[in-house]
Scaffold this motif. Structure first.
Motif, PDB file in Angstrom:
ATOM      1  N   TRP A  26      -3.852   1.704   3.991  1.00 21.57           N
ATOM      2  CA  TRP A  26      -5.021   2.374   3.407  1.00 21.57           C
ATOM      3  C   TRP A  26      -6.196   2.468   4.369  1.00 21.57           C
ATOM      4  O   TRP A  26      -7.190   3.102   4.048  1.00 21.57           O
ATOM      5  CB  TRP A  26      -5.445   1.650   2.137  1.00 21.57           C
ATOM      6  CG  TRP A  26      -5.697   0.190   2.326  1.00 21.57           C
ATOM      7  CD1 TRP A  26      -6.817  -0.372   2.846  1.00 21.57           C
ATOM      8  CD2 TRP A  26      -4.819  -0.893   2.012  1.00 21.57           C
ATOM      9  NE1 TRP A  26      -6.694  -1.738   2.881  1.00 21.57           N
ATOM     10  CE2 TRP A  26      -5.483  -2.085   2.374  1.00 21.57           C
ATOM     11  CE3 TRP A  26      -3.532  -0.971   1.464  1.00 21.57           C
ATOM     12  CZ2 TRP A  26      -4.911  -3.344   2.207  1.00 21.57           C
ATOM     13  CZ3 TRP A  26      -2.978  -2.229   1.295  1.00 21.57           C
ATOM     14  CH2 TRP A  26      -3.650  -3.395   1.663  1.00 21.57           C
ATOM     15  N   ASP A  27      -6.107   1.805   5.495  1.00 19.35           N
ATOM     16  CA  ASP A  27      -7.211   1.886   6.445  1.00 19.35           C
ATOM     17  C   ASP A  27      -7.055   3.027   7.440  1.00 19.35           C
ATOM     18  O   ASP A  27      -7.936   3.266   8.259  1.00 19.35           O
ATOM     19  CB  ASP A  27      -7.335   0.569   7.231  1.00 19.35           C
ATOM     20  CG  ASP A  27      -8.121  -0.466   6.453  1.00 19.35           C
ATOM     21  OD1 ASP A  27      -8.825  -0.061   5.520  1.00 19.35           O
ATOM     22  OD2 ASP A  27      -8.024  -1.656   6.783  1.00 19.35           O
TER      23      ASP A  27
ATOM     24  N   ARG B 256      -3.550  -1.790   7.956  1.00 14.12           N
ATOM     25  CA  ARG B 256      -3.142  -1.554   6.588  1.00 14.12           C
ATOM     26  C   ARG B 256      -2.981  -0.064   6.358  1.00 14.12           C
ATOM     27  O   ARG B 256      -3.744   0.739   6.917  1.00 14.12           O
ATOM     28  CB  ARG B 256      -4.189  -2.113   5.628  1.00 14.12           C
ATOM     29  CG  ARG B 256      -4.163  -3.624   5.520  1.00 14.12           C
ATOM     30  CD  ARG B 256      -2.787  -4.123   5.482  1.00 14.12           C
ATOM     31  NE  ARG B 256      -2.637  -5.333   4.678  1.00 14.12           N
ATOM     32  CZ  ARG B 256      -1.467  -5.784   4.270  1.00 14.12           C
ATOM     33  NH1 ARG B 256      -0.375  -5.113   4.561  1.00 14.12           N
ATOM     34  NH2 ARG B 256      -1.375  -6.891   3.569  1.00 14.12           N
TER      35      ARG B 256
ATOM     36  N   GLY C 123       0.811  -1.201   0.000  1.00 15.04           N
ATOM     37  CA  GLY C 123       0.000   0.000   0.000  1.00 15.04           C
ATOM     38  C   GLY C 123       0.845   1.251   0.000  1.00 15.04           C
ATOM     39  O   GLY C 123       0.414   2.304  -0.446  1.00 15.04           O
ATOM     40  N   GLU C 124       2.078   1.152   0.528  1.00 16.26           N
ATOM     41  CA  GLU C 124       2.980   2.295   0.491  1.00 16.26           C
ATOM     42  C   GLU C 124       4.361   1.827   0.027  1.00 16.26           C
ATOM     43  O   GLU C 124       5.372   2.365   0.434  1.00 16.26           O
ATOM     44  CB  GLU C 124       3.045   2.976   1.861  1.00 16.26           C
ATOM     45  CG  GLU C 124       3.223   1.998   3.006  1.00 16.26           C
ATOM     46  CD  GLU C 124       3.134   2.663   4.387  1.00 16.26           C
ATOM     47  OE1 GLU C 124       2.705   3.810   4.463  1.00 16.26           O
ATOM     48  OE2 GLU C 124       3.511   1.990   5.357  1.00 16.26           O
TER      49      GLU C 124
ATOM     50  N   ARG D 102     -10.949  -4.090   2.003  1.00 16.97           N
ATOM     51  CA  ARG D 102     -10.783  -2.873   1.225  1.00 16.97           C
ATOM     52  C   ARG D 102     -11.697  -2.866   0.007  1.00 16.97           C
ATOM     53  O   ARG D 102     -12.272  -1.851  -0.340  1.00 16.97           O
ATOM     54  CB  ARG D 102      -9.330  -2.734   0.769  1.00 16.97           C
ATOM     55  CG  ARG D 102      -9.077  -1.525  -0.112  1.00 16.97           C
ATOM     56  CD  ARG D 102      -9.359  -0.250   0.669  1.00 16.97           C
ATOM     57  NE  ARG D 102      -9.294   0.942  -0.157  1.00 16.97           N
ATOM     58  CZ  ARG D 102     -10.291   1.422  -0.874  1.00 16.97           C
ATOM     59  NH1 ARG D 102     -11.443   0.759  -0.918  1.00 16.97           N
ATOM     60  NH2 ARG D 102     -10.162   2.531  -1.553  1.00 16.97           N
TER      61      ARG D 102
ATOM     62  N   SER E 251     -10.419   8.686   7.198  1.00 20.55           N
ATOM     63  CA  SER E 251     -10.232   7.492   6.396  1.00 20.55           C
ATOM     64  C   SER E 251     -11.598   7.060   5.901  1.00 20.55           C
ATOM     65  O   SER E 251     -12.622   7.557   6.350  1.00 20.55           O
ATOM     66  CB  SER E 251      -9.602   6.391   7.231  1.00 20.55           C
ATOM     67  OG  SER E 251     -10.529   5.951   8.191  1.00 20.55           O
TER      68      SER E 251
END
Ligand code: SF4
Ligand code: SF4
Ligand code: SF4
Ligand code: SF4
Lengths: 567, 165, 342
Positions: A214-215, A212, A105-106, B77, A477
């Motif tokens: 993105w969370d 995560r 994710g990064e 997700r 988020s």
């Protein structure tokens, strides 16, 4: 000055610069793994291959110096082919670990695999197997399979932190990272290698598998760990800070922050000791009460102690705004001159890189905001003396770490009335007659002034019942946005806390003061009017990196912001 | 774009009279009345879904008693309904990571199958379960206890997924 | 008319009520069954043996519901409307003869009809037109645009089809020479049913009867897609049940009238040749009547699940431009034929 052309764009640069530096300076992105603007050049990942006209082969942009008339192509067919080939080689032995990799994710490699790779591999042999889950030190975990041997981590430890602890061992496809015999990766800056590692080979043991990328929501903030005030990001999920990462700020901390700040400076926000709501001592017992009751009790008691029988201990952990109101409260409402902050210095814990002895983020800010004793007869020592001798009978303390000062705490035992405006329980709150639950650095808007004079903006990352009203000010988020009251993941813990500044403002109003502020920005506006050093400043003007007060401007490592140049 | 025009349909004399056409229609419905009925009397007669059916998403339990899921969070997700919550934790097993908490809110789930499609481990699949009735909100949130289903039980679906990759 | 006559009349009324109510209930059941069969389904089969008790469950459910009267409604008329509907539906049955022979009992000859009025046909026509008041008033009193539209539609429709209905019957009256229904039935002995003698009149009458009872394809007053139920949108609970009842009772009435006017009523062809005892004849005649009515009811439902609803302009076109001229022509042709025969 020489002129080179990159992707058709003519650029004025100097012969001492490499192609990649010239490109970045002019906003042209060149893919790279091992090059980092703050580290020495090693040129071993080959990702930055570019085509230079009249050169027989593609060259690496990170170690080829510019020459007059050079024509460089970053995106020509040959350069693209070269990059695809490099990606294919790098991925040959790279495990399919993304699902269990904290970097996902990064991850630079992940991103590049999308941007610059053909999307499939022609390699059907077995992938190489290497060690996984290796603890290189107390805070960093190493996965040898994921390492792409870029040597960024080695160079950071050696060149910047000044602790040579890591090195390559073995050769060819067996090459891997080791600590030197008998040593561990445990320098006070060791966790920075996690951030600069372009893949998930080095990961944090503390943050491991917590969430995560993105969370989480990502809120720019300022580390409250020491007087450096490193720019950092607060990563929040379900209203809980899960990690801090340094944020590029060439006027303060470049790309780095220390391990202690990263791991410890935010713990108290979610600790067990956190005070959830105001408390009031009734018949010797502290009871949880509502804000109105606690404030009224504090105000009515304080009214009888006006003048020099009362002292205010403001906090270098609070923002300039909080301290400004603390000072006004002391001088205008309580009409006392007994006003100071407690020092929190760890002698010797200081170096040239980042660490400062002063372990508070805003001592300088408290001073500039008005928490300055008028003379030696009214400083901290005099306050302690006054308490001992019984001259000072009531104290308002907003320093969450006041309990670390044995002398002060002992003197406090003599006081007749103590108000504590702090976020966490301690010997101080045990002693206090009124405890007003304060919000922490992560829950409010405000400014910190570091020891060098950099004034930076702090933004709220964690919800309290008070700052919920400022939803616009929050980074959110996806989970925050869509949670309903029925979702377990939406049920987050919120403290009934208010910023110290707001508490002082409310107390002042209850005690007949004619001023009151609802929003920190209003306080700052007032400060900018009253305090000379802040003239003309606004929150908006502070921007992402803050403003240096005074005449001496900081030197910059780079003429550009590395994180702003994007593909 | 090609435009086609349809002339107005003109009725013949007999059609205009209506009655013969209505009688034709009645003949048709009469025939239908005598045909075999398609009704399946549900609670007694259960329907067995084909492997292509997308019932409740479940977690695949391997023979060794460990779930396949590595808590990568991709299903969570991708889920358009935000039905999945995953909390990862470290495990001694080779996979390093496992879901300490895995919850699917069956009231949020729209049975789209995206989670199944995105899962890199083939760990979450759409089971044939279609009977889900709840009387309390909390009952609709399935934890790992209710979600785990053995790989044998899910064999037809796993087979189907492989053959349609 | 003495006391016993009144008692006998009352008994007849009670019996008729009971029979019609039970029939209505089971009609709901057959309606659902027939629709199910046509759609390849099974239909209700859970309550009672093969679902026979389903309508009773439905009725209980309906009655137990909350009775809602909209605040803006005219309370009195809102309550009155369903009563008119149901009253009219039942009253019509009073003049239908269900058997030709009379039974001797208590020293009297008891006719198998509640009231053998000599203007039976006119009575029927008059009452059926009354029925429209129920619908129109309910639509108006609900104070809801959909209901009002439903009510309007039904009155317009009734007036349009009333005409052709009346004209169609004239053919029958001309042949019989009487307005008394018992006369009309007696006149259709053997196979000389009016259906055979008056085929065109029969068809126009049946079509008009469908329109009068608001059954598909003429159920525009309660068209769900456009009017959300039409005149009964604002009705619930028992009052809605009354409308429901009235619709099915109307269907029975219409079937009975069609049977009486065109299917020879209780006539069983050539029964007199067997020279059976009167009691048996009465029973057979009643049975014949029931079978014929049942058949008509089946046709009503069959048509409903076959033919889709008309558009409103089609409905009006059909009524005024097709039905009326045909019915008129039928009267004239019948007249000419009768003249020629004489
Ligand atoms: S380092 Fe990046 S590419 Fe490699 S497994 Fe981790 S996330 Fe995936
Ligand atoms: S561990 Fe990371 S930073 Fe160090 S060499 Fe490997 S890939 Fe580079
Ligand atoms: S996508 Fe698969 S492996 Fe990842 S968390 Fe969901 S079920 Fe587990
Ligand atoms: S089936 Fe679709 S909605 Fe349901 S959990 Fe999976 S991704 Fe979410």
């Amino acid at each position: 000055m020489i002129t080179i052309t990159i992707d058709g764009k003519e650029i004025q640069t100097e012969p001492s610069k490499t192609i990649i530096e010239a490109a970045f300076e002019h906003g042209i992105y060149v893919p790279h793994f091992c090059w980092h603007p703050a580290l020495s050049i090693s040129g071993n990942c080959r990702m930055c291959l570019v085509e230079v006209e009249k050169m027989p082969k593609q060259v690496i942009a990170c170690s080829t110096r510019c020459m007059d008339g050079m024509v460089v192509h970053v995106n020509s067919e040959k350069a693209v082919q070269a990059r695809e080939a490099v990606m294919e080689f790098i991925l040959i032995n790279h495990p399919l670990d993304c699902p269990i990799c904290d970097e996902a994710g990064e991850c630079k490699l992940q991103d590049y695999a999308y941007h610059y790779s053909v999307g499939e591999s022609r390699f059907d042999e077995e992938k190489g197997l290497k060690r996984k889950r290796v603890a290189l030190g107390p805070r960093v975990l190493f996965d040898a399979e994921r390492c792409i041997s870029c040597s960024r981590c080695i160079r950071f430890c050696e060149d910047l932190a000044g602790y040579p602890e890591l090195t390559f061992v073995e050769r060819g496809d067996h090459v891997t990272i080791e600590t030197f015999p008998g040593r561990q990766l445990e320098n006070p800056y060791s966790m920075n290698v996690i951030d600069i590692c372009p893949v998930g080979a080095l990961t944090s043991r503390d943050f491991r598998f917590k969430a995560r990328a993105w969370d989480m929501s990502e809120t720019p903030g300022v580390c409250p760990g020491c007087a450096r005030g490193c720019s950092m990001d607060m990563w929040v999920r379900q209203n809980e800070i899960l990690r801090l990462t340094p944020r590029e700020n060439q006027e303060v901390n470049n790309f780095w922050m220390c391990d202690r700040g990263r791991l410890e400076s935010f713990r108290h926000v979610h600790e067990e000791t956190r005070i959830e709501q105001p408390m009031l001592r009734k018949d010797g017992v502290q009871l949880a009460v509502g804000w109105d009751e606690a404030l009224a009790a504090a105000a009515s008691e304080l009214r009888s102690w006006k003048g020099d029988t009362v002292a205010v201990i403001a906090s270098p952990y609070d923002t300039c705004e909080d301290n400004f109101l603390a000072a006004r409260f002391a001088r205008e409402i309580l009409t006392t001159q007994f006003l100071d902050i407690l020092p929190h210095v760890e002698a010797g814990d200081q170096d040239e890189f980042l660490l400062r002895e002063d372990k508070t983020p805003n001592s300088a800010g408290a001073r500039i905001a008005g928490v300055t004793p008028v003379d030696d007869a009214h400083n901290l020592d005099s306050i302690v003396e006054g308490l001992q001798s019984g001259k000072i009978k009531a104290v308002v303390v907003s320093d969450v770490r006041a309990h670390e000062h044995a002398g002060f705490m002992q003197a406090l035992g003599k006081a007749q009335f103590v108000v504590a405006i702090v976020s966490n329980a301690s010997a101080l709150t045990e002693r206090a007659d009124v405890v007003l639950s304060a919000s922490t650095f992560a829950e409010k808007l405000g400014t910190f002034l570091n020891f060098e004079g950099q004034l930076q903006l702090l933004r709220p990352a964690v919800n309290t019942t008070e700052n919920e009203r400022w939803m616009g000010a929050f980074a959110m988020s996806r989970l925050d946005k869509f949670a309903s009251e029925f979702d377990r993941w939406g049920r987050m813990k919120r403290y009934d806390a208010r910023s110290a500044g707001r508490v002082f403002s409310l107390l002042a109003q209850l005690m007949g003061g004619k001023w009151g502020y609802d929003h920190p920005e209003d306080i700052f506006e007032e400060m900018a009017k009253r305090i000379e050093a802040l003239h003309g400043l606004t929150y908006e003007g502070l921007g992402r990196w803050g403003v240096r007060l005074g005449s001496e401007q900081p030197g910059h490592l780079l003429p550009y912001k590395y994180s702003d140049v994007r593909p | 774009m090609e435009v086609r025009t349809q002339d107005k349909y003109t009725l013949t004399f007999w059609e205009k009279l209506y009655i013969p056409e209505i009688l034709k229609g009645m003949k048709l419905t009469l025939e239908q009345m005598l045909k075999k009925k398609d009704t399946r009397e549900y609670p007694e007669e259960k329907w067995v879904p084909p492997p292509s059916y997308r019932g409740a998403p479940v977690l695949v339990l391997e023979r060794n008693g460990v779930e396949r899921c590595v808590a990568c969070g991709l299903c969570s997700r991708v889920c358009p309904a935000l039905a999945i919550e995953v909390q990862a934790a470290e495990t001694e097993h080779e996979k390093e990571r496992y879901p300490e908490l895995f919850e699917i809110n069956m009231l949020r789930c729209i049975f789209c199958g995206f989670c199944e499609e995105v899962c890199p481990e083939e760990a979450i699949v759409m089971s044939p379960t279609y009977e889900m009735v709840f009387t309390r909100y909390e009952d609709a949130i399935f934890g790992k206890d209710k979600l785990l289903m053995s790989a044998e039980e899910l064999a037809p679906r796993l087979e189907f997924l492989r053959s349609h990759r | 008319m003495d006391f016993i006559d009144i008692v006998i009349a009352l008994i007849k009324i009670v019996v008729m009520f009971a029979v019609v109510l039970v029939t209505v209930a089971e009609l709901v059941y057959t309606e659902r069954k027939i629709s199910a069969w046509i759609q390849n389904r099974i239909g209700p089969n859970r309550v009672g043996w093969r679902g026979l008790l389903q309508p009773y469950a439905d009725v209980i459910k309906l009655v137990l519901k909350e009775d809602i009267v909209p605040t803006a409604a005219n309370r009195f008329i809102h309550t009155l409307a369903p009563i008119i509907s149901i009253g009219v539906a039942f009253s019509t049955l009073a003049v239908i003869p269900i058997a030709g022979e009379t039974i001797s009992m208590f020293g009297r000859e008891i006719q198998m009809v509640i009231a053998d009025v000599n203007v039976g046909v006119l009575y029927v026509l008059a009452l059926t037109s009354m029925g429209v008041y129920g619908l129109t008033l309910s639509g108006w009193s609900s104070n809801n645009k959909y209901s009002l539209l439903g009510g309007l539609r039904s009155s317009a429709q009734m007036i349009s089809y009333e005409l052709s209905m009346g004209l169609s019957v004239i053919g029958v009256i001309m042949i019989t020479g009487s307005l008394q229904l018992t006369e009309i039935v007696s006149h259709q002995s053997g196979w000389m049913w009016n259906m055979v003698l008056q085929p065109v009149g029969f068809i126009t009458f049946v079509v008009a009867a469908f329109a009068e009872t608001n059954r598909t394809p003429f159920d525009l007053p309660e068209a769900e897609p456009e009017l959300v139920g039409g005149y009964h949108t604002e009705y619930s609970s028992f009052k809605f049940a009354l409308f429901f009842l009235a619709e099915y009772a109307n269907m029975i009435t219409a079937s009975a009238i069609i049977v009486t006017l065109y299917f020879g009523g209780w006539q069983v062809p050539y029964l007199e040749l067997l020279a059976l005892p009167t009691g048996v004849v009465v029973v057979l005649q009643i049975l014949a009547f029931i079978v014929k009515v049942a058949f008509m009811l089946f046709v009503f439902q069959w048509v409903r699940w076959t033919v889709p609803r008309f558009r409103y302009d089609q409905l009006m076109d059909l009524g005024w431009k097709v039905m009326l001229p045909i019915a008129l022509a039928n009267v004239i042709v019948t007249g000419i034929v009768i003249l020629l025969i004489q």
